[in-house]
Design an enzyme around this catalytic site. Structure first.
Site, PDB file in Angstrom:
ATOM      1  N   CYS A  93       0.829  -1.211  -0.143  1.00 39.53           N
ATOM      2  CA  CYS A  93       0.145  -0.069  -0.010  1.00 39.53           C
ATOM      3  C   CYS A  93       0.601   1.060  -0.086  1.00 39.53           C
ATOM      4  O   CYS A  93       0.671   2.338  -0.255  1.00 39.53           O
ATOM      5  CB  CYS A  93      -1.108   0.116   1.173  1.00 39.53           C
ATOM      6  N   HIS A 111      -6.544   2.614   4.789  1.00 37.97           N
ATOM      7  CA  HIS A 111      -6.611   1.056   3.961  1.00 37.97           C
ATOM      8  C   HIS A 111      -7.569   0.218   4.693  1.00 37.97           C
ATOM      9  O   HIS A 111      -7.404  -0.615   5.693  1.00 37.97           O
ATOM     10  CB  HIS A 111      -6.290   0.657   3.207  1.00 37.97           C
ATOM     11  N   HIS A 113     -10.777  -3.107   4.285  1.00 36.67           N
ATOM     12  CA  HIS A 113     -11.127  -4.552   3.423  1.00 36.67           C
ATOM     13  C   HIS A 113     -12.512  -3.774   4.152  1.00 36.67           C
ATOM     14  O   HIS A 113     -13.188  -5.006   3.935  1.00 36.67           O
ATOM     15  CB  HIS A 113     -10.548  -5.459   3.324  1.00 36.67           C
ATOM     16  N   GLU A 141     -27.255  12.654   7.914  1.00 38.25           N
ATOM     17  CA  GLU A 141     -26.071  13.547   9.404  1.00 38.25           C
ATOM     18  C   GLU A 141     -25.303  13.266   9.434  1.00 38.25           C
ATOM     19  O   GLU A 141     -24.112  14.174   9.444  1.00 38.25           O
ATOM     20  CB  GLU A 141     -27.590  13.818  10.452  1.00 38.25           C
ATOM     21  N   HIS A 208     -12.178  -4.735  -3.490  1.00 45.42           N
ATOM     22  CA  HIS A 208     -12.094  -4.520  -2.793  1.00 45.42           C
ATOM     23  C   HIS A 208     -11.582  -3.466  -1.484  1.00 45.42           C
ATOM     24  O   HIS A 208     -11.636  -4.751   0.049  1.00 45.42           O
ATOM     25  CB  HIS A 208      -9.957  -4.072  -3.336  1.00 45.42           C
TER      26      HIS A 208
END
EC number: 4.2.1.109
Length: 245
Positions: A93, A111, A113, A141, A208
């Site tokens: 990443c 990140h 999943h 909201e 992903h």
């Protein structure tokens, strides 16, 4: 060298009694995110930019078991690792985290999943809600927890409104990019999405997960939580035949 294969002198970069130190924060965040189901297995990751350094969770380590000694440290200017546990692999990443730091001035990128993130991309892909390349939702909201661009001002205006955040009547839009076989190959399309969608705080990756950033850890974390709430709500709304916008 230690038995784990890294330079003993670099340990000082990740050793601190301060719970707010980036190495400690990454570990505590990963444990929280594991509890949310966001980083099942060894998926997902967190990176924090602090001063001249970038702290990164490694690849292949169970997130709920992560310790500061597992953390990689990169020099922000040179993009070279100054702490690299040799027994571990750096995160795939990393190029995507760097995009958030360089293009958005982020201080933290997360990140996940998340299943809800994946599901909304599938609903858009199938044409069952909205457009294929973007997740859109309005008049909910929780949208007010999202800043414009992801790193917008958190200054509080009279009445408690956060300046720089979306309002209840705004439509929140999160671009969706296509997945690739290798995570690092997402860099170009993620950077393109950041440039084409200047108000987004995140990028969804079809089938992903999602990348979310903020000017600091608190903003990135709260926006990741707000988005996951909105993704889950959107899935439930779809089940009931309700439109997102």
């Amino acid at each position: 060298m230690t038995s784990t294969g890294h330079d003993v002198n670099s340990d000082a970069l990740v050793q601190s009694p301060d719970s707010k130190h980036p190495a400690n924060l990454i570990c505590s965040l990963c444990r929280q995110f594991y509890g949310h189901g966001w980083v099942t297995g060894t998926g997902g990751g967190v990176s924090i930019r602090h001063d001249k350094h970038i702290f990164l969770a490694p690849s292949g380590v169970e997130k709920e078991l992560m310790q500061p000694e597992h953390i990689f440290v990169m020099d922000y200017a040179s993009r070279e690792y100054i702490r690299r546990p040799l027994a571990l692999k750096s995160s795939a990443c990393t190029p995507l985290f760097l995009a958030a730091f360089t293009l958005r001035g982020a201080g933290c990128c997360i990140h996940t999943h998340s299943q809800w993130a994946v599901l909304v991309t599938l609903l858009c892909e199938a044409g069952m809600q909205g457009r294929k390349g973007v997740f859109e939702i309005s008049q909910i909201e929780q949208i007010k927890g999202i800043s414009r661009g992801g790193t917008g001002s958190t200054e509080i205006a009279e009445g408690g409104r956060k300046l720089g955040n979306l309002s209840y009547f705004d439509t929140m839009r999160i671009p969706i990019i296509e997945n690739t076989a290798h995570e690092e190959d997402l860099k170009e399309s993620l950077e393109k999405a950041m440039l084409e969608w200047p108000e987004t705080c995140a990028v969804l990756v079809r089938r992903h997960g999602v990348y979310v950033w903020g000017k600091d850890v608190t903003q990135a974390k709260t926006q990741a939580e707000s988005l996951d709430y909105l993704f889950q709500l959107a899935v439930e709304m779809h089940k009931l035949g309700l439109k997102w916008t």
